[in-house]
Write an enzyme that holds these catalytic residues in place. Structure first.
Site, PDB file in Angstrom:
ATOM      1  CE  LYS A   1      -3.859  -2.437   1.958  1.00 63.34           C
ATOM      2  NZ  LYS A   1      -4.539  -2.971   3.139  1.00 63.34           N
TER       3      LYS A   1
ATOM      4  CD  GLN B   1      -3.556  -4.675   6.330  1.00 68.07           C
ATOM      5  OE1 GLN B   1      -3.370  -3.729   5.563  1.00 68.07           O
ATOM      6  NE2 GLN B   1      -4.267  -5.725   5.982  1.00 68.07           N
TER       7      GLN B   1
ATOM      8  CG  ASP C   1      -9.983  -0.334   4.465  1.00 69.06           C
ATOM      9  OD1 ASP C   1      -9.713  -0.572   3.269  1.00 69.06           O
ATOM     10  OD2 ASP C   1      -9.324  -0.778   5.424  1.00 69.06           O
TER      11      ASP C   1
END
Ligand code: NDP
Length: 286
Positions: free
Chosen positions: A53, A97, A120
């Protein structure tokens, strides 16, 4: 024989367009999009995802802020970091994460992220916006599925879409997105009887189960579009999807491979959400 939907190529196109947009935002609007990525502990798979990422951000010109915390981090400490990032004007998107260590309540953390920095798209406010037809930040993998369909010229309107899997991160949101795109949607899960019959009715099949090749090729309706979200590691170390690819490609009109299908789209859409968040922070979008 099915056309292969090339997720690597389509993701690259999304990233190239973003790179240009980011250069414009930086040069003409003085806006530098930034993404904070938070990793707790040293799970090797998570470390790889976070590294990827970060690299993807750098490639398109997004500033990335990595926060790597020790495995013993408390919920209070993580909440304090999230709150600090919520207030930081250089940070437009925040990604924590998953999975998080056992001592931390995942839902509590995800809900603490400011909805307007929710790169997200997992915050209940954004899930609610998606469910009510006013999406702002869409979950990245399902959005990637929709982008693959769009880029392949497959319009879900009036088609029968069958989604296998009902998780919050893939199955449910992709079903909502297909519904918003005017498909007739069936959602299947572990209690669905006659899965083969349901799959056989799909003009568009989205498989998000996590079981190697569980969807047999001869279940697929001839001419269907097959999007395989599953990523499964076989005993020989190779990756495969939830669909028996070799058999399914004999019947489908178009199909995604694993790897190289949905996988590359997830990060591309995360970058897109971050740019969207940056623009929104300046009122540059409606
Ligand atoms: P979950 O384990 O959260 O959900 C799996 C779903 O499959 C559940 O809804 C479950 O039903 C259903 N299921 C399980 N067994 C069967 C069965 N025999 N028949 C029908 N349905 C079944 O997985 P995720 O949604 O998180 O992920 C799915 C797959 O996608 C995984 O392989 C994952 O690695 C991959 N993935 C890939 C991403 C990417 O490409 N970037 C991102 C995210 C995930 P029930 O609800 O009844 O238990």
């Amino acid at each position: 024989m099915a056309t292969i939907i090339d997720g690597k190529l389509i993701a690259q196109q999304v990233r190239s367009a973003l790179k240009e947009e980011i250069a414009y935002l930086r040069d003409k609007k003085g806006l530098q999009p930034g993404l904070a990525v938070v990793l707790v502990g040293n799970d090797p798979a998570s470390q790889v995802y976070v590294r990827n990422k970060k690299r993807a951000c750098e490639e398109v010109g997004i500033a990335s802020f990595a926060h790597e915390l020790v495995a013993g981090t408390t919920q209070k400490e993580l909440l304090a970091l999230v709150e600090r990032l919520n207030r930081d004007p250089a940070v437009h998107g925040i990604l924590v994460q998953l999975p998080l260590p056992d001592q931390i309540d995942e839902t509590r953390i995800l809900n603490a992220i400011a909805p307007d920095k929710d790169a997200d798209g997992f915050h209940p406010v954004n899930v609610g916006r998606l469910a009510t037809g006013t999406p702002v930040f869409r979950p990245c993998t399902p959005w990637g599925v929709m982008e693959l369909l769009r880029a392949s010229g497959v319009d879900p309107a009036g088609r029968h879409a069958v989604v296998v899997g009902r998780s919050n991160i893939v199955g449910k949101p992709v079903a909502l997105m297909l519904l918003a795109a005017h498909a007739t949607v069936t959602i299947c899960h572990s209690r669905t009887p006659d899965l083969a019959v349901q799959v056989g009715r799909a003009d568009i099949l989205v498989a998000a189960v996590g079981k190697p090749r569980m969807i047999a090729g001869d279940w697929i309706k001839p001419g269907a579009t097959v999007i395989d979200v599953g990523i499964n590691r076989l005993p020989d170390g190779k990756l495969c999807g939830d669909v028996d690819f070799e058999a399914a490609r004999q019947r489908a009109a178009a199909i995604t491979p694993v790897p190289g299908g949905v996988g590359p789209m997830t990060i591309a859409m995360l970058l897109k959400n971050t740019v969207e968040a940056a623009k929104r922070s300046r009122g540059l979008v409606a």
